[in-house]
Design a protein around this motif. Structure first.
Motif, PDB file in Angstrom:
ATOM      1  N   VAL A 275      -8.484  -6.672   5.320  1.00  0.00           N
ATOM      2  CA  VAL A 275      -7.257  -7.437   5.168  1.00  0.00           C
ATOM      3  C   VAL A 275      -6.633  -7.106   3.814  1.00  0.00           C
ATOM      4  N   ALA A 276      -5.451  -7.644   3.584  1.00  0.00           N
ATOM      5  CA  ALA A 276      -4.809  -7.563   2.272  1.00  0.00           C
ATOM      6  C   ALA A 276      -4.806  -8.960   1.661  1.00  0.00           C
ATOM      7  N   LEU A 277      -5.141  -9.056   0.406  1.00  0.00           N
ATOM      8  CA  LEU A 277      -5.224 -10.349  -0.282  1.00  0.00           C
ATOM      9  C   LEU A 277      -4.313 -10.326  -1.501  1.00  0.00           C
ATOM     10  N   LYS A 278      -3.428 -11.312  -1.578  1.00  0.00           N
ATOM     11  CA  LYS A 278      -2.523 -11.430  -2.715  1.00  0.00           C
ATOM     12  C   LYS A 278      -2.967 -12.596  -3.580  1.00  0.00           C
ATOM     13  N   GLU A 279      -3.041 -12.368  -4.876  1.00  0.00           N
ATOM     14  CA  GLU A 279      -3.491 -13.389  -5.811  1.00  0.00           C
ATOM     15  C   GLU A 279      -2.553 -13.456  -7.007  1.00  0.00           C
ATOM     16  N   VAL A 280      -2.456 -14.620  -7.607  1.00  0.00           N
ATOM     17  CA  VAL A 280      -1.658 -14.800  -8.813  1.00  0.00           C
ATOM     18  C   VAL A 280      -2.384 -14.162  -9.984  1.00  0.00           C
TER      19      VAL A 280
ATOM     20  N   HIS B  21       7.424 -13.538  13.013  1.00  0.00           N
ATOM     21  CA  HIS B  21       8.260 -12.481  13.583  1.00  0.00           C
ATOM     22  C   HIS B  21       7.457 -11.187  13.545  1.00  0.00           C
ATOM     23  N   PRO B  22       7.631 -10.294  14.526  1.00  0.00           N
ATOM     24  CA  PRO B  22       6.862  -9.048  14.524  1.00  0.00           C
ATOM     25  C   PRO B  22       7.016  -8.221  13.262  1.00  0.00           C
ATOM     26  N   SER B  23       8.138  -8.348  12.552  1.00  0.00           N
ATOM     27  CA  SER B  23       8.369  -7.564  11.347  1.00  0.00           C
ATOM     28  C   SER B  23       8.208  -8.383  10.069  1.00  0.00           C
ATOM     29  N   ILE B  24       7.524  -9.511  10.163  1.00  0.00           N
ATOM     30  CA  ILE B  24       7.136 -10.282   8.982  1.00  0.00           C
ATOM     31  C   ILE B  24       5.622 -10.396   9.010  1.00  0.00           C
ATOM     32  N   VAL B  25       4.967  -9.920   7.966  1.00  0.00           N
ATOM     33  CA  VAL B  25       3.511  -9.818   7.967  1.00  0.00           C
ATOM     34  C   VAL B  25       2.886 -11.197   8.171  1.00  0.00           C
TER      35      VAL B  25
ATOM     36  N   PRO C   8       0.838  -1.183   0.000  1.00  0.00           N
ATOM     37  CA  PRO C   8       0.000   0.000   0.000  1.00  0.00           C
ATOM     38  C   PRO C   8       0.872   1.230   0.000  1.00  0.00           C
ATOM     39  N   THR C   9       0.539   2.205  -0.822  1.00  0.00           N
ATOM     40  CA  THR C   9       1.395   3.375  -0.963  1.00  0.00           C
ATOM     41  C   THR C   9       0.729   4.651  -0.499  1.00  0.00           C
ATOM     42  N   LYS C  10      -0.436   4.567   0.125  1.00  0.00           N
ATOM     43  CA  LYS C  10      -1.101   5.769   0.605  1.00  0.00           C
ATOM     44  C   LYS C  10      -1.255   5.684   2.109  1.00  0.00           C
ATOM     45  N   PRO C  11      -0.412   6.383   2.853  1.00  0.00           N
ATOM     46  CA  PRO C  11      -0.460   6.283   4.297  1.00  0.00           C
ATOM     47  C   PRO C  11      -1.699   6.949   4.869  1.00  0.00           C
TER      48      PRO C  11
ATOM     49  N   ARG D  27      -3.486  -6.301   6.842  1.00  0.00           N
ATOM     50  CA  ARG D  27      -3.407  -5.057   6.076  1.00  0.00           C
ATOM     51  C   ARG D  27      -2.660  -4.030   6.909  1.00  0.00           C
ATOM     52  N   VAL D  28      -1.489  -3.606   6.439  1.00  0.00           N
ATOM     53  CA  VAL D  28      -0.674  -2.633   7.151  1.00  0.00           C
ATOM     54  C   VAL D  28      -0.760  -1.306   6.421  1.00  0.00           C
ATOM     55  N   SER D  29      -1.265  -0.283   7.098  1.00  0.00           N
ATOM     56  CA  SER D  29      -1.325   1.055   6.514  1.00  0.00           C
ATOM     57  C   SER D  29      -0.011   1.766   6.802  1.00  0.00           C
ATOM     58  N   GLY D  30       0.654   2.192   5.774  1.00  0.00           N
ATOM     59  CA  GLY D  30       1.933   2.845   5.964  1.00  0.00           C
ATOM     60  C   GLY D  30       2.568   3.182   4.637  1.00  0.00           C
ATOM     61  N   ARG D  31       3.873   3.420   4.674  1.00  0.00           N
ATOM     62  CA  ARG D  31       4.603   3.808   3.464  1.00  0.00           C
ATOM     63  C   ARG D  31       5.882   2.990   3.350  1.00  0.00           C
TER      64      ARG D  31
END
Length: 411
Positions: A101-106, A130-134, A5-8, A153-157
Protein backbone atom coordinates in the motif's frame (compact mmCIF):
# COMPACT_ATOMS: atom_id res chain seq x y z
CA UNK A 1 2.72 19.11 -3.66
CA UNK A 2 3.11 16.10 -5.79
CA UNK A 3 3.62 13.13 -3.56
CA UNK A 4 3.52 10.37 -6.10
CA UNK A 5 5.51 7.32 -7.12
CA UNK A 6 7.79 8.34 -9.95
CA UNK A 7 9.20 5.01 -11.11
CA UNK A 8 6.81 3.16 -13.38
CA UNK A 9 6.68 -0.57 -13.55
CA UNK A 10 8.45 -1.16 -10.25
CA UNK A 11 6.87 -3.62 -7.90
CA UNK A 12 6.89 -3.36 -4.17
CA UNK A 13 10.33 -2.50 -2.86
CA UNK A 14 11.74 -4.73 -0.12
CA UNK A 15 10.34 -3.34 3.07
CA UNK A 16 12.54 -2.51 6.01
CA UNK A 17 11.90 -2.95 9.67
CA UNK A 18 11.14 0.36 11.33
CA UNK A 19 10.73 -0.19 15.06
CA UNK A 20 10.62 3.54 15.66
CA UNK A 21 7.86 4.02 13.08
CA UNK A 22 5.40 1.32 14.03
CA UNK A 23 1.83 2.39 13.60
CA UNK A 24 -1.16 2.08 15.84
CA UNK A 25 -4.62 3.51 16.19
CA UNK A 26 -6.86 4.52 19.00
CA UNK A 27 -9.33 1.93 20.32
CA UNK A 28 -12.47 1.62 18.24
CA UNK A 29 -16.03 1.93 19.39
CA UNK A 30 -18.96 -0.24 18.36
CA UNK A 31 -20.87 1.22 15.41
CA UNK A 32 -22.59 -0.03 12.26
CA UNK A 33 -20.22 -1.39 9.64
CA UNK A 34 -21.66 0.72 6.85
CA UNK A 35 -20.91 3.90 8.80
CA UNK A 36 -17.17 3.56 8.31
CA UNK A 37 -14.70 3.30 5.50
CA UNK A 38 -11.03 2.66 6.05
CA UNK A 39 -11.35 3.33 9.77
CA UNK A 40 -12.68 6.86 9.18
CA UNK A 41 -16.20 7.80 10.27
CA UNK A 42 -18.47 8.50 7.33
CA UNK A 43 -21.57 10.43 8.29
CA UNK A 44 -24.69 9.54 6.35
CA UNK A 45 -24.85 11.75 3.29
CA UNK A 46 -28.30 12.98 2.25
CA UNK A 47 -29.05 12.73 -1.45
CA UNK A 48 -31.39 14.76 -3.56
CA UNK A 49 -33.20 13.27 -6.50
CA UNK A 50 -31.19 13.47 -9.72
CA UNK A 51 -27.92 14.77 -8.30
CA UNK A 52 -25.31 14.18 -5.68
CA UNK A 53 -25.49 16.08 -2.41
CA UNK A 54 -22.69 18.37 -1.17
CA UNK A 55 -20.34 16.97 1.41
CA UNK A 56 -20.91 17.57 5.08
CA UNK A 57 -17.52 17.55 6.79
CA UNK A 58 -17.20 17.01 10.52
CA UNK A 59 -14.74 19.22 12.40
CA UNK A 60 -11.36 17.43 12.55
CA UNK A 61 -11.43 17.20 16.34
CA UNK A 62 -14.88 15.58 16.19
CA UNK A 63 -13.84 12.69 13.95
CA UNK A 64 -14.72 9.22 15.21
CA UNK A 65 -11.82 7.07 16.41
CA UNK A 66 -10.21 4.88 13.78
CA UNK A 67 -10.27 1.12 13.63
CA UNK A 68 -8.03 -0.59 16.17
CA UNK A 69 -4.67 -1.79 14.80
CA UNK A 70 -2.35 -3.92 16.94
CA UNK A 71 0.69 -1.77 17.57
CA UNK A 72 3.69 -2.75 15.47
CA UNK A 73 1.88 -5.56 13.66
CA UNK A 74 -0.05 -3.96 10.78
CA UNK A 75 2.26 -1.88 8.55
CA UNK A 76 5.97 -2.05 7.82
CA UNK A 77 7.36 1.04 6.12
CA UNK A 78 9.46 0.92 2.96
CA UNK A 79 10.88 3.36 0.46
CA UNK A 80 9.79 6.97 0.28
CA UNK A 81 7.69 7.69 -2.82
CA UNK A 82 7.23 11.43 -2.55
CA UNK A 83 7.49 14.37 -0.19
CA UNK A 84 5.88 17.79 0.10
CA UNK A 85 5.80 20.65 2.55
CA UNK A 86 3.13 19.04 4.74
CA UNK A 87 3.85 15.33 4.59
CA UNK A 88 5.42 12.44 2.76
CA UNK A 89 4.22 9.24 1.09
CA UNK A 90 6.02 5.96 1.65
CA UNK A 91 5.51 2.46 0.38
CA UNK A 92 4.31 0.13 3.12
CA UNK A 93 3.38 -3.52 3.48
CA UNK A 94 0.12 -4.43 5.17
CA UNK A 95 1.01 -7.54 7.17
CA UNK A 96 -2.60 -8.21 8.05
CA UNK A 97 -3.87 -8.37 4.45
CA UNK A 98 -0.58 -9.22 2.75
CA UNK A 99 -0.51 -6.38 0.24
CA UNK A 100 1.60 -3.38 -0.67
CA UNK A 101 0.00 0.00 0.00
CA UNK A 102 0.95 3.67 0.05
CA UNK A 103 1.04 5.44 3.41
CA UNK A 104 0.98 9.21 3.85
CA UNK A 105 2.17 10.72 7.11
CA UNK A 106 2.60 14.23 8.48
CA UNK A 107 6.20 15.38 8.71
CA UNK A 108 7.57 15.78 12.25
CA UNK A 109 7.92 19.56 11.89
CA UNK A 110 4.24 20.02 11.01
CA UNK A 111 2.30 22.18 13.47
CA UNK A 112 -1.29 21.96 14.69
CA UNK A 113 -2.69 23.72 11.61
CA UNK A 114 -0.97 21.17 9.36
CA UNK A 115 -2.36 18.34 11.50
CA UNK A 116 -5.89 19.75 11.14
CA UNK A 117 -5.46 20.12 7.38
CA UNK A 118 -4.28 16.54 7.23
CA UNK A 119 -7.34 15.36 9.17
CA UNK A 120 -9.58 17.22 6.73
CA UNK A 121 -7.74 15.64 3.78
CA UNK A 122 -8.47 12.21 5.29
CA UNK A 123 -12.19 12.97 5.57
CA UNK A 124 -12.47 14.43 2.07
CA UNK A 125 -10.53 11.59 0.44
CA UNK A 126 -12.62 8.97 2.25
CA UNK A 127 -15.88 10.49 1.04
CA UNK A 128 -15.04 11.21 -2.59
CA UNK A 129 -15.57 7.78 -4.10
CA UNK A 130 -14.69 7.78 -7.80
CA UNK A 131 -12.60 5.47 -10.03
CA UNK A 132 -10.08 8.29 -10.58
CA UNK A 133 -9.77 9.30 -6.92
CA UNK A 134 -7.43 7.04 -4.97
CA UNK A 135 -9.37 5.04 -2.34
CA UNK A 136 -8.50 5.40 1.32
CA UNK A 137 -8.03 2.11 3.18
CA UNK A 138 -7.20 3.08 6.74
CA UNK A 139 -6.14 5.92 9.06
CA UNK A 140 -4.46 6.21 12.44
CA UNK A 141 -1.61 7.84 14.35
CA UNK A 142 2.07 7.13 14.85
CA UNK A 143 3.45 6.29 18.28
CA UNK A 144 4.61 9.92 18.46
CA UNK A 145 1.09 11.18 17.75
CA UNK A 146 1.54 12.13 14.07
CA UNK A 147 -1.45 11.12 11.92
CA UNK A 148 -1.24 8.93 8.84
CA UNK A 149 -3.57 7.35 6.33
CA UNK A 150 -3.25 4.38 4.00
CA UNK A 151 -4.35 4.28 0.37
CA UNK A 152 -4.04 2.11 -2.70
CA UNK A 153 -0.53 1.96 -4.15
CA UNK A 154 -0.73 2.95 -7.82
CA UNK A 155 2.30 2.13 -9.96
CA UNK A 156 2.59 4.64 -12.75
CA UNK A 157 3.89 8.03 -13.80
CA UNK A 158 2.65 11.60 -13.31
CA UNK A 159 1.12 13.24 -16.36
CA UNK A 160 3.87 15.89 -16.47
CA UNK A 161 6.51 13.18 -17.00
CA UNK A 162 4.46 11.62 -19.78
CA UNK A 163 4.05 15.02 -21.42
CA UNK A 164 7.80 15.66 -21.19
CA UNK A 165 8.49 12.34 -22.90
CA UNK A 166 6.14 13.14 -25.79
CA UNK A 167 8.07 15.49 -28.06
CA UNK A 168 5.54 15.88 -30.85
CA UNK A 169 2.06 17.36 -30.49
CA UNK A 170 0.51 14.20 -31.92
CA UNK A 171 2.13 12.14 -29.18
CA UNK A 172 0.87 14.46 -26.45
CA UNK A 173 -2.65 14.38 -27.89
CA UNK A 174 -2.78 10.65 -27.10
CA UNK A 175 -2.75 11.69 -23.42
CA UNK A 176 -6.02 13.63 -23.81
CA UNK A 177 -8.23 10.69 -22.71
CA UNK A 178 -6.19 10.44 -19.49
CA UNK A 179 -6.73 14.14 -18.84
CA UNK A 180 -10.46 13.69 -19.48
CA UNK A 181 -10.56 10.98 -16.79
CA UNK A 182 -8.99 13.46 -14.35
CA UNK A 183 -11.52 16.12 -15.38
CA UNK A 184 -14.32 13.64 -14.68
CA UNK A 185 -12.91 13.01 -11.19
CA UNK A 186 -12.87 16.74 -10.44
CA UNK A 187 -16.39 17.04 -11.86
CA UNK A 188 -17.45 14.44 -9.28
CA UNK A 189 -15.81 16.50 -6.52
CA UNK A 190 -17.52 19.67 -7.75
CA UNK A 191 -20.90 17.95 -7.66
CA UNK A 192 -20.16 17.11 -4.03
CA UNK A 193 -19.26 20.74 -3.27
CA UNK A 194 -15.48 20.19 -3.06
CA UNK A 195 -12.68 22.03 -4.89
CA UNK A 196 -9.15 20.63 -5.19
CA UNK A 197 -7.14 23.90 -5.41
CA UNK A 198 -3.85 22.26 -6.44
CA UNK A 199 -4.50 20.69 -9.83
CA UNK A 200 -1.53 20.28 -12.15
CA UNK A 201 -0.04 17.53 -14.36
CA UNK A 202 2.14 16.31 -11.48
CA UNK A 203 -1.00 15.52 -9.46
CA UNK A 204 -2.54 13.36 -12.18
CA UNK A 205 -1.12 9.85 -12.03
CA UNK A 206 -1.42 7.50 -15.00
CA UNK A 207 -1.07 3.90 -13.86
CA UNK A 208 0.66 1.05 -15.61
CA UNK A 209 -2.73 -0.53 -16.33
CA UNK A 210 -4.12 2.66 -17.88
CA UNK A 211 -5.97 3.86 -14.79
CA UNK A 212 -5.90 7.58 -14.02
CA UNK A 213 -5.88 8.90 -10.46
CA UNK A 214 -6.05 12.49 -9.18
CA UNK A 215 -3.87 12.68 -6.07
CA UNK A 216 -2.85 15.11 -3.34
CA UNK A 217 -6.08 16.47 -1.88
CA UNK A 218 -4.20 18.25 0.93
CA UNK A 219 -5.49 21.69 -0.09
CA UNK A 220 -9.01 20.58 -0.97
CA UNK A 221 -11.90 22.25 0.80
CA UNK A 222 -15.66 22.37 0.87
CA UNK A 223 -16.93 25.39 -1.04
CA UNK A 224 -17.83 28.21 1.33
CA UNK A 225 -15.81 26.78 4.20
CA UNK A 226 -13.35 29.11 5.92
CA UNK A 227 -9.61 28.54 5.54
CA UNK A 228 -7.19 28.39 8.41
CA UNK A 229 -4.50 30.95 7.73
CA UNK A 230 -1.02 31.16 9.08
CA UNK A 231 1.50 28.51 10.05
CA UNK A 232 3.23 28.49 6.68
CA UNK A 233 6.61 27.79 8.23
CA UNK A 234 6.52 24.20 7.04
CA UNK A 235 6.21 25.28 3.42
CA UNK A 236 8.89 26.43 0.98
CA UNK A 237 8.80 30.22 0.82
CA UNK A 238 9.62 30.70 -2.85
CA UNK A 239 9.34 27.56 -4.95
CA UNK A 240 7.08 26.33 -7.72
CA UNK A 241 5.44 23.86 -5.37
CA UNK A 242 2.37 24.13 -3.18
CA UNK A 243 2.45 26.77 -0.49
CA UNK A 244 0.19 27.14 2.53
CA UNK A 245 -0.46 30.68 3.66
CA UNK A 246 -2.38 33.51 2.09
CA UNK A 247 -2.07 31.88 -1.35
CA UNK A 248 -2.99 28.25 -2.04
CA UNK A 249 -1.95 26.21 -5.06
CA UNK A 250 0.90 25.92 -7.53
CA UNK A 251 2.20 28.98 -9.42
CA UNK A 252 1.78 28.46 -13.14
CA UNK A 253 -1.49 26.58 -12.72
CA UNK A 254 -3.42 28.62 -10.17
CA UNK A 255 -6.14 30.97 -11.36
CA UNK A 256 -5.66 34.78 -11.22
CA UNK A 257 -8.12 35.12 -8.33
CA UNK A 258 -6.24 32.32 -6.55
CA UNK A 259 -2.96 34.17 -7.03
CA UNK A 260 -4.58 37.25 -5.47
CA UNK A 261 -5.72 35.25 -2.43
CA UNK A 262 -9.44 35.70 -3.15
CA UNK A 263 -12.35 33.34 -2.46
CA UNK A 264 -12.41 30.36 -4.83
CA UNK A 265 -15.08 28.22 -6.47
CA UNK A 266 -15.08 25.41 -9.08
CA UNK A 267 -13.99 27.85 -11.79
CA UNK A 268 -10.54 28.08 -10.19
CA UNK A 269 -10.16 24.31 -10.69
CA UNK A 270 -11.37 24.79 -14.28
CA UNK A 271 -8.53 27.26 -14.81
CA UNK A 272 -5.97 24.75 -13.47
CA UNK A 273 -7.37 22.02 -15.74
CA UNK A 274 -7.23 24.45 -18.66
CA UNK A 275 -3.59 25.18 -17.80
CA UNK A 276 -2.93 21.44 -17.80
CA UNK A 277 -4.56 21.11 -21.24
CA UNK A 278 -2.47 24.11 -22.36
CA UNK A 279 0.70 22.26 -21.34
CA UNK A 280 -0.50 19.13 -23.15
CA UNK A 281 -0.85 21.13 -26.37
CA UNK A 282 2.09 23.53 -26.05
CA UNK A 283 4.56 21.41 -24.10
CA UNK A 284 4.88 24.11 -21.42
CA UNK A 285 2.55 25.69 -18.83
CA UNK A 286 0.83 28.99 -19.62
CA UNK A 287 2.84 30.90 -17.03
CA UNK A 288 6.53 30.46 -16.23
CA UNK A 289 9.27 32.41 -14.50
CA UNK A 290 12.43 32.13 -12.42
CA UNK A 291 10.58 32.32 -9.09
CA UNK A 292 7.19 31.56 -7.64
CA UNK A 293 6.71 35.23 -6.76
CA UNK A 294 7.21 36.32 -10.36
CA UNK A 295 4.93 33.58 -11.75
CA UNK A 296 2.19 34.55 -9.29
CA UNK A 297 2.54 38.20 -10.29
CA UNK A 298 2.22 37.32 -13.98
CA UNK A 299 -0.78 35.08 -13.34
CA UNK A 300 -2.69 37.73 -11.43
CA UNK A 301 -2.12 40.58 -13.84
CA UNK A 302 -2.51 39.38 -17.43
CA UNK A 303 -3.95 36.87 -19.87
CA UNK A 304 -1.92 33.97 -21.21
CA UNK A 305 -0.37 33.76 -24.66
CA UNK A 306 -2.93 32.00 -26.91
CA UNK A 307 -2.05 28.34 -27.20
CA UNK A 308 -2.30 28.34 -31.01
CA UNK A 309 0.51 30.90 -31.07
CA UNK A 310 2.76 28.55 -29.10
CA UNK A 311 1.43 25.38 -30.76
CA UNK A 312 0.26 26.33 -34.30
CA UNK A 313 -0.84 22.78 -35.13
CA UNK A 314 -3.22 22.45 -32.19
CA UNK A 315 -6.79 21.43 -33.14
CA UNK A 316 -8.98 24.57 -33.31
CA UNK A 317 -11.63 23.09 -31.01
CA UNK A 318 -9.07 22.40 -28.28
CA UNK A 319 -7.67 25.91 -28.72
CA UNK A 320 -11.18 27.25 -28.06
CA UNK A 321 -11.63 24.99 -25.02
CA UNK A 322 -8.31 26.15 -23.55
CA UNK A 323 -9.16 29.77 -24.18
CA UNK A 324 -12.50 29.45 -22.40
CA UNK A 325 -11.04 27.52 -19.45
CA UNK A 326 -8.22 30.09 -19.05
CA UNK A 327 -10.39 33.20 -19.25
CA UNK A 328 -8.95 35.86 -16.95
CA UNK A 329 -12.42 36.67 -15.63
CA UNK A 330 -14.00 33.63 -13.92
CA UNK A 331 -17.36 34.57 -15.48
CA UNK A 332 -15.93 33.74 -18.90
CA UNK A 333 -14.89 30.20 -17.97
CA UNK A 334 -16.79 26.94 -17.84
CA UNK A 335 -18.86 26.95 -14.65
CA UNK A 336 -17.36 23.68 -13.41
CA UNK A 337 -15.30 20.68 -14.48
CA UNK A 338 -18.40 18.86 -15.70
CA UNK A 339 -19.04 21.46 -18.41
CA UNK A 340 -15.35 21.45 -19.39
CA UNK A 341 -15.32 17.68 -19.59
CA UNK A 342 -18.40 17.64 -21.80
CA UNK A 343 -16.69 19.77 -24.46
CA UNK A 344 -13.49 17.66 -24.31
CA UNK A 345 -15.59 14.50 -24.63
CA UNK A 346 -17.45 15.93 -27.64
CA UNK A 347 -14.13 16.71 -29.31
CA UNK A 348 -12.83 13.18 -28.75
CA UNK A 349 -16.03 11.66 -30.14
CA UNK A 350 -16.06 13.90 -33.23
CA UNK A 351 -19.09 15.93 -32.18
CA UNK A 352 -19.42 19.71 -32.36
CA UNK A 353 -17.79 21.45 -29.40
CA UNK A 354 -20.24 23.83 -27.75
CA UNK A 355 -17.71 26.59 -27.10
CA UNK A 356 -16.32 26.60 -30.67
CA UNK A 357 -17.78 28.61 -33.56
CA UNK A 358 -17.85 26.60 -36.78
CA UNK A 359 -18.21 27.89 -40.33
CA UNK A 360 -20.87 26.17 -42.50
CA UNK A 361 -18.10 24.39 -44.38
CA UNK A 362 -16.56 23.09 -41.11
CA UNK A 363 -19.95 21.84 -39.96
CA UNK A 364 -20.48 19.93 -43.21
CA UNK A 365 -16.95 18.50 -43.07
CA UNK A 366 -17.31 17.32 -39.46
CA UNK A 367 -20.76 15.87 -40.22
CA UNK A 368 -19.26 13.95 -43.14
CA UNK A 369 -16.39 12.63 -41.01
CA UNK A 370 -18.68 11.55 -38.20
CA UNK A 371 -21.18 9.83 -40.53
CA UNK A 372 -18.63 8.52 -42.99
CA UNK A 373 -20.05 4.99 -43.35
CA UNK A 374 -23.75 5.91 -43.73
CA UNK A 375 -22.86 8.62 -46.24
CA UNK A 376 -20.71 6.19 -48.22
CA UNK A 377 -23.53 3.65 -48.33
CA UNK A 378 -25.99 6.34 -49.40
CA UNK A 379 -23.59 7.52 -52.11
CA UNK A 380 -23.16 3.99 -53.47
CA UNK A 381 -26.93 3.47 -53.45
CA UNK A 382 -27.43 6.75 -55.33
CA UNK A 383 -24.86 5.71 -57.91
CA UNK A 384 -26.58 2.35 -58.36
CA UNK A 385 -29.96 4.02 -58.86
CA UNK A 386 -28.46 6.51 -61.32
CA UNK A 387 -26.78 3.72 -63.28
CA UNK A 388 -30.00 1.71 -63.47
CA UNK A 389 -31.95 4.78 -64.61
CA UNK A 390 -29.37 5.55 -67.30
CA UNK A 391 -29.44 1.95 -68.54
CA UNK A 392 -33.26 1.93 -68.67
CA UNK A 393 -33.51 5.21 -70.57
CA UNK A 394 -30.76 4.17 -72.96
CA UNK A 395 -32.60 0.89 -73.67
CA UNK A 396 -35.90 2.67 -74.35
CA UNK A 397 -34.24 5.19 -76.68
CA UNK A 398 -32.41 2.43 -78.53
CA UNK A 399 -35.62 0.45 -79.02
CA UNK A 400 -37.50 3.53 -80.21
CA UNK A 401 -34.90 4.34 -82.88
CA UNK A 402 -34.61 0.79 -84.23
CA UNK A 403 -36.92 0.28 -87.35
CA UNK A 404 -39.49 -2.49 -86.85
CA UNK A 405 -38.38 -3.13 -83.28
CA UNK A 406 -41.07 -4.34 -80.91
CA UNK A 407 -41.61 -2.26 -77.77
CA UNK A 408 -39.60 -3.44 -74.79
CA UNK A 409 -41.62 -5.25 -72.16
CA UNK A 410 -40.69 -4.87 -68.48
CA UNK A 411 -42.24 -7.29 -66.12
Amino acid sequence: MAEVPTKPGHGASPVRDAPDQTLHAEPSVDRPRDATRGGVSLAALPRESGRESPLLIDPPDAAAPVTSIPAGQRYRLGAELGRGGMGRVVEAFDLQLGRTVALKEVLPRGGPVVARRFAREVQLTARLEHPSIVPLYDAGVMVDGRPFYVMRRVSGRPLDQLMAGAVELGERLTLLPALLSAIDAIAHAHRRGVIHRDLKPANILVGDLGEVVVIDWGLAKVIGEDDERGDSSAMPSDSLRTQVGSVFGTPGFMAPEQARGEELDPRSDVYALGATLYQLLAGAPPHAGPSATEVIARTGSRDVTPVDVVAPGAPPELVTIVGKALAFDPAGRYPDAGALGEDVRRFLSGQLVAAHRYTPRQRVTRFARRHRVPLAVAALASLAVAALAWFSIHRIVADATTPGAAPSSWS
